[in-house]
Scaffold this motif. Structure first.
Motif, PDB file in Angstrom:
ATOM      1  N   VAL A  23      -9.866   4.983   1.331  1.00  0.00           N
ATOM      2  CA  VAL A  23      -8.620   4.859   2.087  1.00  0.00           C
ATOM      3  C   VAL A  23      -8.591   3.485   2.743  1.00  0.00           C
ATOM      4  CG1 VAL A  23      -7.218   5.764   3.980  1.00  0.00           C
ATOM      5  CG2 VAL A  23      -8.516   7.343   2.519  1.00  0.00           C
ATOM      6  N   VAL A  24      -7.568   2.711   2.464  1.00  0.00           N
ATOM      7  CA  VAL A  24      -7.427   1.368   3.031  1.00  0.00           C
ATOM      8  C   VAL A  24      -6.466   1.444   4.211  1.00  0.00           C
ATOM      9  CG1 VAL A  24      -6.784  -1.024   2.601  1.00  0.00           C
ATOM     10  CG2 VAL A  24      -7.851   0.330   0.775  1.00  0.00           C
ATOM     11  N   GLY A  25      -7.010   1.425   5.425  1.00  0.00           N
ATOM     12  CA  GLY A  25      -6.191   1.476   6.628  1.00  0.00           C
ATOM     13  C   GLY A  25      -6.483   2.700   7.466  1.00  0.00           C
ATOM     14  N   ALA A  26      -6.729   2.497   8.759  1.00  0.00           N
ATOM     15  CA  ALA A  26      -7.077   3.588   9.672  1.00  0.00           C
ATOM     16  C   ALA A  26      -5.981   3.819  10.701  1.00  0.00           C
ATOM     17  CB  ALA A  26      -8.405   3.299  10.360  1.00  0.00           C
ATOM     18  N   GLY A  27      -4.724   3.736  10.259  1.00  0.00           N
ATOM     19  CA  GLY A  27      -3.605   4.124  11.099  1.00  0.00           C
ATOM     20  C   GLY A  27      -3.314   5.601  10.915  1.00  0.00           C
ATOM     21  N   ILE A  28      -2.095   6.010  11.240  1.00  0.00           N
ATOM     22  CA  ILE A  28      -1.785   7.433  11.200  1.00  0.00           C
ATOM     23  C   ILE A  28      -1.833   7.996   9.779  1.00  0.00           C
ATOM     24  CG2 ILE A  28       0.734   7.046  11.111  1.00  0.00           C
ATOM     25  CD1 ILE A  28       1.016   9.565  12.890  1.00  0.00           C
ATOM     26  N   ALA A 341      -2.238   0.859   4.638  1.00  0.00           N
ATOM     27  CA  ALA A 341      -2.239  -0.249   5.597  1.00  0.00           C
ATOM     28  C   ALA A 341      -0.931  -0.235   6.399  1.00  0.00           C
ATOM     29  CB  ALA A 341      -2.440  -1.571   4.883  1.00  0.00           C
ATOM     30  N   ASN A 342       0.159  -0.544   5.803  1.00  0.00           N
ATOM     31  CA  ASN A 342       1.541  -0.346   6.272  1.00  0.00           C
ATOM     32  C   ASN A 342       2.431  -0.887   5.161  1.00  0.00           C
ATOM     33  OD1 ASN A 342       2.095  -3.211   6.740  1.00  0.00           O
ATOM     34  ND2 ASN A 342       0.936  -3.030   8.648  1.00  0.00           N
ATOM     35  N   ALA A 343       3.735  -0.784   5.335  1.00  0.00           N
ATOM     36  CA  ALA A 343       4.647  -1.155   4.251  1.00  0.00           C
ATOM     37  C   ALA A 343       4.491  -2.606   3.832  1.00  0.00           C
ATOM     38  CB  ALA A 343       6.091  -0.881   4.673  1.00  0.00           C
ATOM     39  N   ILE A 344       4.273  -3.505   4.785  1.00  0.00           N
ATOM     40  CA  ILE A 344       4.159  -4.928   4.455  1.00  0.00           C
ATOM     41  C   ILE A 344       2.791  -5.219   3.835  1.00  0.00           C
ATOM     42  CG2 ILE A 344       4.297  -7.283   5.321  1.00  0.00           C
ATOM     43  CD1 ILE A 344       6.944  -5.732   5.520  1.00  0.00           C
ATOM     44  N   GLU A 345       1.728  -4.726   4.462  1.00  0.00           N
ATOM     45  CA  GLU A 345       0.381  -5.028   3.971  1.00  0.00           C
ATOM     46  C   GLU A 345       0.085  -4.326   2.653  1.00  0.00           C
ATOM     47  OE1 GLU A 345      -1.624  -7.318   5.182  1.00  0.00           O
ATOM     48  OE2 GLU A 345      -0.172  -7.778   6.763  1.00  0.00           O
ATOM     49  N   ASN A 346       0.588  -3.112   2.458  1.00  0.00           N
ATOM     50  CA  ASN A 346       0.436  -2.459   1.154  1.00  0.00           C
ATOM     51  C   ASN A 346       1.069  -3.297   0.054  1.00  0.00           C
ATOM     52  OD1 ASN A 346      -0.924  -0.233   2.149  1.00  0.00           O
ATOM     53  ND2 ASN A 346       0.737   1.216   1.807  1.00  0.00           N
ATOM     54  N   ALA A 347       2.306  -3.759   0.305  1.00  0.00           N
ATOM     55  CA  ALA A 347       3.005  -4.556  -0.698  1.00  0.00           C
ATOM     56  C   ALA A 347       2.277  -5.866  -0.954  1.00  0.00           C
ATOM     57  CB  ALA A 347       4.442  -4.823  -0.243  1.00  0.00           C
ATOM     58  N   ARG A 348       1.791  -6.502   0.104  1.00  0.00           N
ATOM     59  CA  ARG A 348       1.077  -7.769  -0.063  1.00  0.00           C
ATOM     60  C   ARG A 348      -0.165  -7.587  -0.930  1.00  0.00           C
ATOM     61  NH1 ARG A 348      -3.032 -10.512   2.105  1.00  0.00           N
ATOM     62  NH2 ARG A 348      -3.541  -8.826   3.540  1.00  0.00           N
ATOM     63  N   LEU A 349      -0.905  -6.507  -0.712  1.00  0.00           N
ATOM     64  CA  LEU A 349      -2.106  -6.259  -1.510  1.00  0.00           C
ATOM     65  C   LEU A 349      -1.754  -5.943  -2.961  1.00  0.00           C
ATOM     66  CD1 LEU A 349      -5.150  -5.876  -1.798  1.00  0.00           C
ATOM     67  CD2 LEU A 349      -4.864  -3.544  -0.902  1.00  0.00           C
ATOM     68  N   LEU A 350      -0.720  -5.146  -3.182  1.00  0.00           N
ATOM     69  CA  LEU A 350      -0.291  -4.831  -4.548  1.00  0.00           C
ATOM     70  C   LEU A 350       0.136  -6.090  -5.296  1.00  0.00           C
ATOM     71  CD1 LEU A 350       1.796  -1.621  -3.785  1.00  0.00           C
ATOM     72  CD2 LEU A 350      -0.322  -1.676  -5.119  1.00  0.00           C
ATOM     73  N   LEU A 351       0.890  -6.950  -4.625  1.00  0.00           N
ATOM     74  CA  LEU A 351       1.345  -8.186  -5.265  1.00  0.00           C
ATOM     75  C   LEU A 351       0.180  -9.144  -5.497  1.00  0.00           C
ATOM     76  CD1 LEU A 351       4.622  -8.703  -3.214  1.00  0.00           C
ATOM     77  CD2 LEU A 351       4.479  -8.077  -5.634  1.00  0.00           C
ATOM     78  N   SER A 352      -0.736  -9.234  -4.541  1.00  0.00           N
ATOM     79  CA  SER A 352      -1.888 -10.121  -4.694  1.00  0.00           C
ATOM     80  C   SER A 352      -2.766  -9.698  -5.867  1.00  0.00           C
ATOM     81  CB  SER A 352      -2.730 -10.139  -3.409  1.00  0.00           C
ATOM     82  OG  SER A 352      -2.017 -10.702  -2.340  1.00  0.00           O
ATOM     83  N   SER A 353      -2.806  -8.392  -6.119  1.00  0.00           N
ATOM     84  CA  SER A 353      -3.657  -7.869  -7.193  1.00  0.00           C
ATOM     85  C   SER A 353      -3.029  -8.026  -8.568  1.00  0.00           C
ATOM     86  CB  SER A 353      -3.950  -6.383  -6.924  1.00  0.00           C
ATOM     87  OG  SER A 353      -4.573  -6.210  -5.672  1.00  0.00           O
ATOM     88  N   GLN A 354      -1.752  -8.450  -8.601  1.00  0.00           N
ATOM     89  CA  GLN A 354      -1.035  -8.687  -9.857  1.00  0.00           C
ATOM     90  C   GLN A 354      -1.097  -7.463 -10.776  1.00  0.00           C
ATOM     91  OE1 GLN A 354      -2.725 -12.402 -11.361  1.00  0.00           O
ATOM     92  NE2 GLN A 354      -1.379 -13.582 -10.037  1.00  0.00           N
ATOM     93  N   LEU A 355      -0.849  -6.307 -10.198  1.00  0.00           N
ATOM     94  CA  LEU A 355      -0.872  -5.069 -10.963  1.00  0.00           C
ATOM     95  C   LEU A 355       0.405  -4.916 -11.787  1.00  0.00           C
ATOM     96  CD1 LEU A 355      -2.202  -2.572  -8.259  1.00  0.00           C
ATOM     97  CD2 LEU A 355      -3.515  -3.735 -10.046  1.00  0.00           C
ATOM     98  N   PRO A 356       0.349  -4.137 -12.863  1.00  0.00           N
ATOM     99  CA  PRO A 356       1.579  -3.814 -13.591  1.00  0.00           C
ATOM    100  C   PRO A 356       2.617  -3.232 -12.640  1.00  0.00           C
ATOM    101  CG  PRO A 356      -0.332  -3.096 -14.842  1.00  0.00           C
ATOM    102  CD  PRO A 356      -0.855  -3.553 -13.511  1.00  0.00           C
TER     103      PRO A 356
END
Length: 627
Positions: A23-28, A341-356
């Motif tokens: 699990v990436v992120g220890a928020g709610i 993580a949150n909506a912004i950080e999740n998207a940033r990680l997905l984009l950084s990983s260059q996933l399909p």
């Protein structure tokens, strides 16, 4: 029972172990998923970008003292300014605002996530919020029905410990199971609420052809009140018992709300829920490891199976200063990976990983609630700066046929004065000293009267999902671990601006009815200023049908309810994940949090995040076996 701090592990230990779920992120969202999965026997690793120095009561109190000592009282002032895992606070200090309007707002990359500085309101969404396109031709529909969501709302309200009046919420169109009541009784309306009530009750307002008679109603809150003896969780024993934040001693689990007005960022007596409460229970199972100061930088894809094989991270040494080596790289593995993580950080990680990205929608449809603020001085002292930030509001325009033309909205009655609108009490001091020449006892008395008479109305407006509102990567601007900063492309559509104009008009009517002196002023130099008139003073054509002769431009403030960057839907052609928050492209990847919400309506997002996290955890348990 395992103590929370015993569960902290090193990168070497984490890399050497095999987990059922990472699990990436220890928020709610991450804490709820971790707890549910661990209680069902799964082995879980929770990765947190911030430092876990608030797992103990002294650690939390250090945050409180840091806030008290800060001259700039903003949502992130209790926390170190962390160059390795930065959080947005001021414009362009982390977000790269590409415009044409600023997204603004803030979140906290610390253990507990943004529940460390959330306001604490927990309203449910409405049925029509999930059916916006089919009903009104606006936005998107959800791939889950409201009836399917209700039992998960009940689980979320138990986990958070919600105080509120279900019957009052029903009168606003919110749906509950038959006979259902919330765990704790509602927070009492403030003295300011009761003073303003006669001016609001019975006042008629018309929005888009829909006329409603206004009233004040209380908000459900994620904070300790008086236990409701009629409450029964899932048909079990009556009543609700508050449980521990750090551990189960009376001091730690949170006292009843004492009316401290600094709920944002921190409740000093821990009456307000934050995700440490849930995380501590997850850690106590002995099946959850916690790795702090670890920032995910890449998701490793197996191109043959489409599964996420591993998560690459960098571990830094101190949240107070840049890591001299750019962090220590290492890799962890799990059968399932859940991004929380949150909506912004999740998207940033997905984009950084260059996933399909089959739908092309990763990072798109960014939403947040823009707030239109109006402020005034009441004719008498009304007790500002006492009570939770918001206890009551006006919710008559959360639903209705007008939503085909303009956005829904709610109005919050703020108990904490003008700080959000004007920045601090400094402006009031300047006016009394410089313009009125007061000093000494006269200054103190005048300042006390003025602050205690302040009224702020905060109108939270809906914004629909728009593909062009998106998160991208600012590859030429990186944090100190080398991760690209989020580049935000954002604007507020006319659909929402129409209701912001109506909100300003309604505020003036309420002030007049209350005998309050309107002090609202909107600087044209503010980055979030929205002009309604051209250079010669004429109304812009797009606003002529909605603005009045008294309307000028205004600025807005972000609500920190970032959503929509990996929306759920019915197929991979029009969404990033399914209704269980499972990625269409990667069967072992789950995208938790409000980034998966297709619309946001007029509800603060945390309760819905919690409900969807329970649903996702159930799906993981049912579809992915333990190793």
């Amino acid at each position: 029972m395992t103590s929370a701090t015993d569960c902290l592990i090193s990168p070497t230990e984490a890399a050497s172990r095999s987990y059922d779920v990472v699990v990436v992120g220890a928020g709610i969202a991450g804490s709820i998923a971790a707890r549910k999965l661990a209680e069902e026997g799964r082995r879980v690793l929770v990765i947190e970008a911030g430092a876990a120095d608030n797992l103990t009561l002294p650690g939390f109190q250090n945050y409180v003292q840091r806030f008290y000592g800060s001259t700039d009282k903003n949502p992130n002032s209790p926390f170190p300014k962390n160059p390795n895992a930065p959080s947005p606070t001021d414009l362009n200090d982390y977000f790269v605002e590409a415009g044409p309007m600023p997204l603004g707002g803030s979140y906290t990359r610390a253990l507990g996530g943004t529940t460390l500085h959330w306001e604490g309101k927990t309203p449910r969404m409405l049925r029509e919020d999930l059916e916006l396109r089919s009903r009104y031709g606006i936005g998107l529909d959800w791939p889950i029905s409201y009836d399917e969501l209700i039992p998960f709302y009940e689980r979320a309200e138990y986990e958070i410990g919600v105080s509120g009046d279900a019957e009052e919420q029903r009168s606003l169109g919110v749906e509950f199971s038959e006979g259902y009541v919330l765990p704790m009784r509602p927070m009492p309306p403030s003295f300011l609420d009761e003073t303003l009530r006669p001016a609001v009750e019975g006042l008629e307002a018309t929005i888009g052809g829909t006329t409603r008679s206004l009233r004040l109603t209380t908000y459900p809150q994620g904070r300790n009140g008086i236990v409701n003896p009629d409450y029964r969780y899932l048909g079990g024993k009556p009543g609700y018992t508050p449980t521990g934040v750090v551990h189960d001693s009376p001091l730690d689990f949170g006292l009843r709300c004492q009316g401290n007005a600094n709920c944002v960022p921190l409740c000093p007596v821990q009456a307000k829920y934050d995700a440490r409460k849930t995380l501590a229970k997850a850690l106590s199972t002995g099946r959850v490891d916690l790795l702090d100061r670890a920032v995910a930088s890449n998701l490793v894809l197996n191109p043959e199976t489409g599964r996420i094989e591993a998560v690459e991270l960098r571990r830094y040494q101190s949240p107070e200063q840049a890591d001299p080596d750019g962090g220590t790289p290492f890799t962890v593995r799990g059968t399932v990976v859940a991004l929380a993580a949150n909506a912004i950080e999740n998207a940033r990680l997905l984009l950084s990983s260059q996933l399909p990205n089959s739908s092309g929608l990763i990072g798109c449809n960014v939403m947040d609630h823009p707030f239109l603020l109006s402020w005034a001085l009441m004719p008498e002292i009304t007790g500002s700066m006492r009570g939770p930030l918001v206890t009551s509001g006006i919710g008559e325009f959360r639903q209705g046929g007008f939503r085909a033309e303009q956005a829904a909205f709610v109005a919050d009655i703020h108990n904490d004065g003008w700080g959000w609108a004007t920045g601090s009490t400094g402006n009031e001091v300047d006016e009394l000293v410089i313009q009125q020449g007061l000093h000494g006892v006269a200054l103190r008395e005048a300042l006390g009267r003025r602050i205690s008479s302040q009224l702020l109305l905060a109108f939270m407006c809906e914004i629909p999902p728009l593909r062009e509102n998106r998160v991208a990567l600012a590859r030429d601007q990186r944090d100190d671990l080398g991760n690209p900063r989020p580049e935000i492309h954002y604007h507020i559509p006319e659909y929402s601006l129409r209701s912001m104009i109506a909100s300003r008009q309604l505020a003036r009517r309420i002030f007049a009815a209350a005998g309050a002196e309107d002090h609202s002023h909107y600087s044209k130099s503010d980055p979030a200023y929205i002009p309604l008139r051209d250079a010669d003073g004429s109304l812009l054509p797009q606003f002529e049908a909605y603005a009045s002769p008294d309307d000028e431009g205004f600025f807005y403030r972000g609500g920190n309810h970032f959503s929509g960057t990996h929306i759920m839907g019915a197929s991979s052609a029009d969404s990033v994940c399914n209704s269980h928050l499972q990625s269409w492209d990667h069967p072992n990847l789950y995208l938790l949090g409000s980034g998966s919400m297709p619309t946001i309506g007029t509800s603060n997002t945390s309760l819905t995040i919690a409900a969807l996290s329970f649903r996702a955890a159930d799906h993981i348990l049912a579809n992915h076996s333990s190793t």
